[in-house]
Scaffold this motif. Structure first.
Motif, short mmCIF file in Angstrom:
data_model
loop_
_atom_site.label_atom_id
_atom_site.label_comp_id
_atom_site.label_asym_id
_atom_site.label_seq_id
_atom_site.Cartn_x
_atom_site.Cartn_y
_atom_site.Cartn_z
N THR A 1 0.83 -1.21 0.00
CA THR A 1 0.00 0.00 0.00
C THR A 1 0.86 1.25 0.00
OG1 THR A 1 -0.14 -0.01 2.42
CG2 THR A 1 -1.86 -1.18 1.21
N CYS A 2 0.28 2.33 -0.45
CA CYS A 2 0.94 3.64 -0.42
C CYS A 2 0.92 4.16 1.02
CB CYS A 2 0.23 4.62 -1.34
SG CYS A 2 0.21 4.13 -3.07
N PHE B 1 -3.53 9.14 -2.54
CA PHE B 1 -2.80 7.88 -2.66
C PHE B 1 -2.69 7.13 -1.34
CE2 PHE B 1 -0.20 10.22 -6.12
CZ PHE B 1 -1.17 9.93 -7.06
N CYS C 1 -3.91 3.49 -0.24
CA CYS C 1 -4.37 2.73 -1.41
C CYS C 1 -3.43 1.56 -1.70
CB CYS C 1 -4.44 3.62 -2.65
SG CYS C 1 -5.74 4.85 -2.60
N GLN C 2 -3.98 0.45 -2.11
CA GLN C 2 -3.14 -0.64 -2.59
C GLN C 2 -2.53 -0.24 -3.92
OE1 GLN C 2 -5.42 -4.26 -2.80
NE2 GLN C 2 -5.63 -4.44 -0.58
N THR D 1 -4.00 -1.59 -7.17
CA THR D 1 -5.37 -1.21 -7.55
C THR D 1 -5.47 0.24 -7.98
OG1 THR D 1 -6.00 -0.67 -5.27
CG2 THR D 1 -6.34 -2.95 -6.01
N LEU D 2 -4.39 1.00 -7.87
CA LEU D 2 -4.41 2.37 -8.38
C LEU D 2 -4.69 2.36 -9.88
CD1 LEU D 2 -1.40 4.10 -6.57
CD2 LEU D 2 -3.83 4.54 -6.20
#
Length: 292
Positions: A239-240, A249, A252-253, A256-257
């Motif tokens: 993840t971010c 961001f 977020c994984q 998946t972005l």
């Protein structure tokens, strides 16, 4: 170069059948026939499905495989050998064009350098390549490995990901744990731009992913979704983290972005040229709707 006997053996195999009279795979696989006391074959239904040659040394003569018919070969195990410079010699008498979907194991073999001719000789027969536990700091282009799906480069000395790995057109799984990458691996993301079929990339954990425009912009101009970076032990998507440059961001994984979100925050047009200016405008509208 091949000698005359090697060439004649290869030609004779092109025009013969595995079940032809006189061919005995068990006899052909005797260590005395192969020229190596530590080479053995797995045989079933009159076909060779496995070759194991551990302890090969680059300073000694290479095994002689010219008498083998390998249409059903599944595994080639040369692990635990001593091959500081991996060139074509251990493979040059293997007629691998007869086979497909072969798993090649070269792990723990003291390999410091791989010559480009090695991959050219292995060609389209290899589906899995294990180079783990060696001393590699770089690898040459894997473009000749046209059917390669998985490569294991874990436990080497890589300090940066060699983008030449991505030249393999069907590559989907990469193992990279146990190398010398910096704790912050986000700068490595753009090195994966040429990987078109990626499904999983395994790194050590914990690793910090700081999602910034510098680390994401170029990648997301080429790809619709983020790279599938996973932790080695639990295979959790990375993840971010909180150091990411934009709150959108954070958390977020990475895998998946989406391009629309990233290009809306970052200036993807610096990588795309004037013909794609419209993308940034469309992305910007999308991310504004996301924020408000």
């Amino acid at each position: 170069m091949f000698d005359v006997i090697t060439i004649l053996n290869i030609v004779s195999r092109l025009f013969s059948d595995d079940t032809s009279a006189g061919y005995d795979p068990a006899r052909a696989c005797q260590p005395t026939s192969l020229g190596q006391p530590n080479c053995h074959c797995g045989i079933a239904d009159h076909h060779i499905y496995r070759i194991t040659c551990q302890g090969i040394s680059s300073g000694n003569s290479s095994p002689n495989f010219t008498s083998l018919r390998l249409t059903e070969l599944q595994t080639l195990d040369f692990s635990h050998s001593h091959l500081p410079v991996l060139d074509r010699r251990p493979f040059e008498t293997l007629f691998l064009r007869q086979a497909s979907q072969v798993e090649v194991d070269l792990s723990s073999s003291d390999i410091r350098q791989v010559k480009p001719a090695t991959f050219a000789l292995l060609g389209g027969a290899v589906s899995q390549l294990d180079l783990s536990g060696n001393l590699l700091t770089w690898v040459p282009s894997m473009r000749p490995l046209t059917q390669l799906q998985t490569v294991d480069l874990s436990d080497n000395r890589l300090a940066t990901f060699p983008p030449e790995v991505c030249h393999a057109p069907t590559l989907s799984h990469i193992h990279l744990s146990g190398n010398r990458f910096p704790a912050q691996i986000a700068p490595q993301i753009n090195h994966f731009i040429q990987c078109r079929s990626l499904e999983k990339v395994y790194w050590d954990e914990p690793h910090s992913i700081s999602c910034t425009c510098a680390s994401l912009g170029h990648y997301f101009y080429e790809h619709a979704r983020g790279p599938p970076f996973l932790s080695r032990r639990q295979a959790h998507p990375m993840t971010c983290d909180d150091s990411s440059s934009d709150p959108v961001f954070q958390g977020c994984q990475l895998m998946t972005l989406e391009r629309a979100l990233v290009c809306g925050v970052c200036n993807c047009t610096q990588y795309s040229g004037s013909s794609h200016v419209f993308l940034a405008s469309w992305c910007s509208l999308l991310v504004l709707s996301y924020l408000f």
